[in-house]
Motif scaffolding. Structure first.
Motif, PDB file in Angstrom:
ATOM      1  N   THR A  14      11.040  -4.431 -12.746  1.00 39.91           N
ATOM      2  CA  THR A  14      11.283  -5.739 -13.168  1.00 39.91           C
ATOM      3  C   THR A  14      12.080  -6.615 -11.981  1.00 39.91           C
ATOM      4  N   LEU A  15      11.839  -7.918 -11.982  1.00 37.27           N
ATOM      5  CA  LEU A  15      12.515  -8.573 -10.827  1.00 37.27           C
ATOM      6  C   LEU A  15      14.108  -8.380 -10.574  1.00 37.27           C
ATOM      7  N   GLU A  16      14.665  -7.988 -11.791  1.00 41.14           N
ATOM      8  CA  GLU A  16      16.084  -7.694 -11.742  1.00 41.14           C
ATOM      9  C   GLU A  16      16.083  -6.207 -10.659  1.00 41.14           C
ATOM     10  N   THR A  17      15.291  -5.472 -10.917  1.00 44.65           N
ATOM     11  CA  THR A  17      15.232  -3.971 -10.123  1.00 44.65           C
ATOM     12  C   THR A  17      15.292  -4.537  -8.574  1.00 44.65           C
ATOM     13  N   LEU A  18      14.206  -5.330  -8.264  1.00 39.62           N
ATOM     14  CA  LEU A  18      13.852  -5.776  -6.881  1.00 39.62           C
ATOM     15  C   LEU A  18      15.011  -6.423  -6.292  1.00 39.62           C
ATOM     16  N   ASP A  19      15.832  -7.230  -6.967  1.00 40.26           N
ATOM     17  CA  ASP A  19      16.833  -8.232  -6.601  1.00 40.26           C
ATOM     18  C   ASP A  19      18.078  -7.227  -6.377  1.00 40.26           C
ATOM     19  N   LYS A  20      18.395  -6.178  -7.201  1.00 42.25           N
ATOM     20  CA  LYS A  20      19.321  -5.290  -7.277  1.00 42.25           C
ATOM     21  C   LYS A  20      19.170  -4.350  -6.026  1.00 42.25           C
ATOM     22  N   TYR A  21      18.211  -3.992  -5.379  1.00 44.19           N
ATOM     23  CA  TYR A  21      17.773  -3.301  -4.140  1.00 44.19           C
ATOM     24  C   TYR A  21      17.665  -4.139  -2.920  1.00 44.19           C
ATOM     25  N   SER A  22      17.653  -5.726  -3.109  1.00 43.96           N
ATOM     26  CA  SER A  22      17.514  -6.521  -2.163  1.00 43.96           C
ATOM     27  C   SER A  22      15.966  -6.283  -1.582  1.00 43.96           C
ATOM     28  N   CYS A  23      14.949  -6.010  -2.396  1.00 48.71           N
ATOM     29  CA  CYS A  23      13.700  -5.764  -2.103  1.00 48.71           C
ATOM     30  C   CYS A  23      12.791  -7.261  -2.067  1.00 48.71           C
ATOM     31  N   ASP A  24      11.930  -7.519  -1.115  1.00 46.19           N
ATOM     32  CA  ASP A  24      11.332  -8.652  -1.088  1.00 46.19           C
ATOM     33  C   ASP A  24      10.095  -8.612  -2.096  1.00 46.19           C
ATOM     34  N   PHE A  25       9.635  -7.526  -2.109  1.00 43.48           N
ATOM     35  CA  PHE A  25       8.347  -7.215  -2.979  1.00 43.48           C
ATOM     36  C   PHE A  25       8.251  -5.772  -3.250  1.00 43.48           C
ATOM     37  N   CYS A  26       7.343  -5.360  -4.269  1.00 42.31           N
ATOM     38  CA  CYS A  26       6.838  -4.012  -4.496  1.00 42.31           C
ATOM     39  C   CYS A  26       5.742  -3.836  -4.214  1.00 42.31           C
ATOM     40  N   VAL A  27       5.339  -2.709  -4.116  1.00 48.14           N
ATOM     41  CA  VAL A  27       3.970  -1.941  -3.642  1.00 48.14           C
ATOM     42  C   VAL A  27       3.391  -1.180  -4.388  1.00 48.14           C
ATOM     43  N   HIS A  28       2.432  -1.302  -4.877  1.00 43.76           N
ATOM     44  CA  HIS A  28       1.507  -0.264  -5.952  1.00 43.76           C
ATOM     45  C   HIS A  28       0.104   0.235  -5.524  1.00 43.76           C
ATOM     46  N   GLY A  29      -0.189   1.256  -5.906  1.00 42.03           N
ATOM     47  CA  GLY A  29      -1.772   1.626  -5.723  1.00 42.03           C
ATOM     48  C   GLY A  29      -2.596   0.601  -6.363  1.00 42.03           C
ATOM     49  N   ASP A  30      -3.834   0.847  -6.175  1.00 42.80           N
ATOM     50  CA  ASP A  30      -4.889  -0.089  -7.030  1.00 42.80           C
ATOM     51  C   ASP A  30      -5.251   0.510  -8.269  1.00 42.80           C
ATOM     52  N   ASP A  31      -4.317   1.574  -8.617  1.00 45.96           N
ATOM     53  CA  ASP A  31      -4.672   2.142 -10.187  1.00 45.96           C
ATOM     54  C   ASP A  31      -3.879   1.515 -10.957  1.00 45.96           C
ATOM     55  N   ILE A  32      -4.143   1.609 -12.219  1.00 46.30           N
ATOM     56  CA  ILE A  32      -3.119   0.881 -13.289  1.00 46.30           C
ATOM     57  C   ILE A  32      -2.235   1.966 -13.909  1.00 46.30           C
ATOM     58  N   THR A  33      -0.964   1.334 -13.970  1.00 44.74           N
ATOM     59  CA  THR A  33       0.086   1.877 -14.645  1.00 44.74           C
ATOM     60  C   THR A  33       0.253   1.345 -16.013  1.00 44.74           C
ATOM     61  N   LEU A  34       0.461   2.171 -17.026  1.00 42.32           N
ATOM     62  CA  LEU A  34       0.713   1.446 -18.377  1.00 42.32           C
ATOM     63  C   LEU A  34       1.957   2.173 -18.941  1.00 42.32           C
ATOM     64  N   THR A  35       2.745   1.365 -19.671  1.00 37.23           N
ATOM     65  CA  THR A  35       3.599   2.132 -20.493  1.00 37.23           C
ATOM     66  C   THR A  35       3.231   2.548 -21.752  1.00 37.23           C
ATOM     67  N   VAL A  36       4.104   3.065 -22.444  1.00 39.79           N
ATOM     68  CA  VAL A  36       3.463   3.781 -23.693  1.00 39.79           C
ATOM     69  C   VAL A  36       2.737   2.979 -24.802  1.00 39.79           C
ATOM     70  N   ASP A  37       3.038   1.944 -24.841  1.00 41.78           N
ATOM     71  CA  ASP A  37       2.303   0.658 -25.677  1.00 41.78           C
ATOM     72  C   ASP A  37       1.319   0.030 -24.852  1.00 41.78           C
ATOM     73  N   GLY A  38       0.764   0.551 -23.724  1.00 39.88           N
ATOM     74  CA  GLY A  38      -0.354   0.070 -22.960  1.00 39.88           C
ATOM     75  C   GLY A  38      -0.151  -1.328 -22.116  1.00 39.88           C
ATOM     76  N   LYS A  39       1.116  -1.365 -22.060  1.00 37.46           N
ATOM     77  CA  LYS A  39       1.292  -2.851 -21.165  1.00 37.46           C
ATOM     78  C   LYS A  39       1.203  -2.430 -19.770  1.00 37.46           C
ATOM     79  N   ASP A  40       0.779  -3.374 -18.764  1.00 38.45           N
ATOM     80  CA  ASP A  40       0.902  -3.198 -17.266  1.00 38.45           C
ATOM     81  C   ASP A  40       2.457  -3.252 -16.880  1.00 38.45           C
ATOM     82  N   THR A  41       2.999  -2.218 -16.233  1.00 39.05           N
ATOM     83  CA  THR A  41       4.445  -2.024 -15.725  1.00 39.05           C
ATOM     84  C   THR A  41       4.491  -2.927 -14.716  1.00 39.05           C
ATOM     85  N   TYR A  42       3.600  -3.565 -14.087  1.00 36.32           N
ATOM     86  CA  TYR A  42       4.001  -4.489 -13.030  1.00 36.32           C
ATOM     87  C   TYR A  42       3.710  -5.996 -13.308  1.00 36.32           C
ATOM     88  N   GLU A  43       3.489  -6.228 -14.575  1.00 37.39           N
ATOM     89  CA  GLU A  43       3.175  -7.605 -15.117  1.00 37.39           C
ATOM     90  C   GLU A  43       4.291  -8.773 -14.582  1.00 37.39           C
TER      91      GLU A  43
END
Length: 380
Positions: free
Chosen positions: A86-115
């Motif tokens: 979440t944005l809260e996580t990025l702010d907590k660790y003073s991160c400007d942005f997050c990086v992930h591979g071009d594969d999809i990560t989904l939660t248990v209910d099929g939502k994109d974890t990076y939405e």
């Protein structure tokens, strides 16, 4: 870019994954992520969190934390990171942005974890490494089990089992399927340290298969690194044929190219000899000006002619046996996988089905957009 935390740093980036069975594909992703900014913080999930979303992890959270810390592009890790970034996580660790591979990560209910971070424009993507995935490696290990069973009935069970591996009900997911890794000189350059040994360095040589590079290897190399004040650790990797000679079965699970990248990604390693001679002889010791040769507590297999491969370093009084305090071997990992094989198979098929559903949804959305565009144009 400076990688030292300090006021001159302008971009902190966040990367989050479960990092189960850390392999050179993960390392390559972290290398790309680090290149996008200055300071790389990696979030690693707990066992409970992975079990909930993906199925049982092969390695414990403690093992996974240590593995990720050993990758040379990682500046800091966050233990027990939330599954959804979440944005809260990025702010907590003073991160400007997050990086992930071009594969999809989904939660248990099929939502994109990076939405959420995608919408906020604080998401960047790096390319997935062709030819390797945890699923693929697990598949290779399960194929190994064939060699241990001559009984045809059991063989057929494994045959059917391995044929199903990484395959979904319809088609293949491009993320979970099995593909071929192609080594290039560019990739080796990207992974290599490029550092020459300095006159004051202690040159330490170790050799082995370093197959399925794991926490046992990391603990050993860390201990080797601690043998000197200014260590320059050279790892001699044996060619596949040589490894198979002394390990037997279907070893090595990773070929020489894959093992090269896995070892180069480790922060304790300065250089790799690709296809090192099995006997650590005079020529090798003189060429690299080796000060110390180390070997772990694992058995030293004799050379082809029955001789001790470490005879020369022993004669010179520069041989040392290192006890890393970790007895984990590649065999143990393969055992862990085989014991859990049914859970893993279920996990992979579930993962692939989820990915296929997302691909279908993406295709549908694209078709709908095309149709509405066509309708709009027709209206004009």
């Amino acid at each position: 870019h400076s990688s030292i935390p300090g006021p001159e740093i302008n971009e902190y980036q966040w990367n989050c994954r479960n990092y189960d069975m850390v392999h050179y594909g993960h390392s390559n992703q972290l290398r790309q992520a680090k290149a996008m900014g200055d300071y790389l913080i990696v979030g690693v999930h707990t066992d409970a969190e992975i079990a909930k979303h993906k199925g049982p992890p092969v390695f414990t959270q403690e093992e996974r934390y240590k593995m990720v810390r050993a990758i040379k592009w990682v500046d800091e890790i966050v233990e027990g990171a939330p599954y959804v970034t979440t944005l809260e996580t990025l702010d907590k660790y003073s991160c400007d942005f997050c990086v992930h591979g071009d594969d999809i990560t989904l939660t248990v209910d099929g939502k994109d974890t990076y939405e959420e971070v995608k919408h906020a424009g604080r998401y960047r993507e790096c390319r997935r490494t062709q030819g390797v995935s945890t699923t693929d490696l697990v598949g290779r290990m399960l194929l190994m089990t064939k060699a241990h069973h001559s009984n045809m009935v059991r063989y057929q069970h494994y045959q059917q089992h391995t044929d199903n591996f990484g395959k979904g009900p319809k088609g293949h997911s491009p993320w979970t399927g099995v593909s071929q890794f192609l080594q290039t000189s560019q990739k080796i350059i990207q992974f290599a340290s490029g550092k020459e040994p300095q006159p004051t360095d202690t040159i330490i040589y170790v050799a082995g298969a370093f197959d399925l590079f794991h926490i046992g290897h990391v603990d050993f190399l860390e201990m080797v690194y601690k043998q000197a004040e200014k260590p320059y650790v050279i790892v001699g990797l044996h060619f596949d044929q040589e490894v198979n000679r002394y390990k037997g079965k279907n070893y090595p699970i990773m070929n020489i190219h894959e093992r090269t990248l896995s070892v180069l990604a480790c922060r304790y390693v300065s250089e790799v000899v690709i296809g090192a001679p099995y006997a650590v002889g005079k020529d090798l010791l003189d060429h690299f000006k080796v000060d110390l040769v180390c070997h772990g507590k694992t058995e030293v297999f004799p050379d082809n002619d029955g001789s001790d491969p470490y005879a020369e370093p022993r004669k010179r009084g520069i041989f040392k046996t290192i006890d890393s305090g970790n007895s984990l071997t590649t065999d143990d990992i393969v055992q862990r996988i085989i014991e859990n094989r049914l859970q893993f198979e279920a996990r992979n098929q579930k993962k692939e089905a989820k990915e296929m559903a997302v691909i279908e949804a993406m295709k549908k959305r694209e078709q709908q957009e095309q149709q509405s565009e066509a309708t709009a144009q027709a209206a004009h």
